[in-house]
Write an enzyme that holds these catalytic residues in place. Sequence first.
Site, short mmCIF file in Angstrom:
data_model
loop_
_atom_site.label_atom_id
_atom_site.label_comp_id
_atom_site.label_asym_id
_atom_site.label_seq_id
_atom_site.Cartn_x
_atom_site.Cartn_y
_atom_site.Cartn_z
N ASN A 43 33.14 30.77 38.82
CA ASN A 43 32.55 31.86 39.58
C ASN A 43 31.05 31.69 39.82
OD1 ASN A 43 32.13 34.92 40.26
ND2 ASN A 43 30.88 34.57 38.44
N ASP A 67 22.99 25.76 32.46
CA ASP A 67 22.92 25.79 33.92
C ASP A 67 24.01 24.85 34.44
OD1 ASP A 67 22.16 25.22 36.61
OD2 ASP A 67 20.09 25.76 36.17
N TYR A 84 25.16 28.15 53.11
CA TYR A 84 25.99 28.88 52.13
C TYR A 84 27.46 28.81 52.56
CZ TYR A 84 28.15 32.61 49.44
OH TYR A 84 29.00 33.31 48.61
N ARG A 91 23.15 31.31 32.67
CA ARG A 91 21.83 30.81 32.24
C ARG A 91 21.07 31.86 31.44
NH1 ARG A 91 19.76 29.71 38.13
NH2 ARG A 91 20.85 31.70 38.20
N ARG A 92 21.22 33.14 31.79
CA ARG A 92 20.41 34.18 31.13
C ARG A 92 21.10 34.65 29.85
NH1 ARG A 92 20.05 38.34 35.84
NH2 ARG A 92 22.13 37.49 36.07
#
Length: 251
Positions: free
Chosen positions: A86, A59, A152, A33-34
Site C-alpha cells: 500500500n 523506507d 503518478y 517511515r514515521r
Amino acid sequence: MKTAFITGASSGIGEACARKFAENGYRLILTARRADKLHEAAEELKHKFGTEVLELVFDVRNREEALKAVETLPAEWREIDVQVNNAGLALGLEKEHEGDFADWETMIDTNIKGLLTMTRAIVPMMVKQGKGHIINIGSVAGDAAYANGAVYCATKAAVKVLGDGLRIDLADTPLRVTTIKPGLVETNFSVVRFHGDKQRADNVYKGIKPLSGADVADCVWFAASAPEHVQVAEILVLATHQASGSVVFRS
Ligand code: NDP
Ligand code: 8X3
C-alpha cells in the site's frame, strides 16, 4: 492465527486495512517511515482488539533496509498470509513537460520500485509455504492519464501491470494476486501531494463525498476473505459522483 503484512500502515488506507484485519482476528506486521505514527496506530489496535503487532520502520525506497527488515523477521513471524503493498504517494500536479525531477523520482522509487522490492522480499517465502495473497493498491489513475498527473498515473499503471505479471507467474501455485484501484479517498494523500498545503488538499474533496480509507479496506477484505479457489483479480472502486480519473461531479 493468520498474519497480514501491510506497508504504509501509519496513515490512510494502510491504517484502515490494519484495523480491518485486526477486527477479523489477524496479527499484523505493520510498516512505515514515521515510527511515532506507526506506533500510535499499532497501540490502538493492541488495546481495541488485543492484536499482536510487529512494527517495522523503514523506507521502501531503501532496498537494503527493506530486504533486511524481512530477512530478520523473527522465526514466528515469517509465515505471512496476506501482503498488502500500500505504501505510496503522489507529488505535485504539473504538466508532464514542466514536472519536478525530484518528485518524479520519489513517486517512481516508492510506488514502483518499493512495491517490487517488497514483492521480491516476501513472495518467495509464500511460494515456499504454499499459500499467500498479494494485494496491491493501484488506482483509477492507472487506468488512464488525467491532466497534470501523468507520472503518478504511470506509476499506478505499472502497479496494475506488475500485479497482472505476478498473477501469471504464480498461476501454477495456490497464491493469489489482487489489484485494488480506488478513486478519490480522503486521507493524507492530497496533503502529501501538495507538499503540506492543507487548504489546497481540502479543495480536492469539495462538493463530493469521497471514499474513506475504511471503504477501501472493505474491498481489500472482500478479496482476502474470498474462498481459496476464488481470486479477485481487480476491484475498481469509486465515489458515487466520480466516473473516472478525470470525471467528477461536484455539487
Ligand atoms: P496517506 O498519505 O494517508 O498514506 C500513505 C502511506 O504510505 C503512509 O503510511 C506513509 O507512511 C506510507 N509511505 C509513503 N512513502 C513511503 C516510503 N517511501 N516508505 C514507506 N512507507 C511510505 O495516503 P493513502 O492512504 O491515500 O495512500 C495509500 C496508497 O493508496 C498509495 O499507494 C496511494 O497511491 C493509493 N491511493 C490513494 C488514493 C487516494 O485518493 N487517497 C486513491 C487511489 C490509490 P510514512 O509517511 O510514515 O512513511
Ligand atoms: C489517487 C486517486 O484520482 O487522486 O490515486 O489520482 S487520484
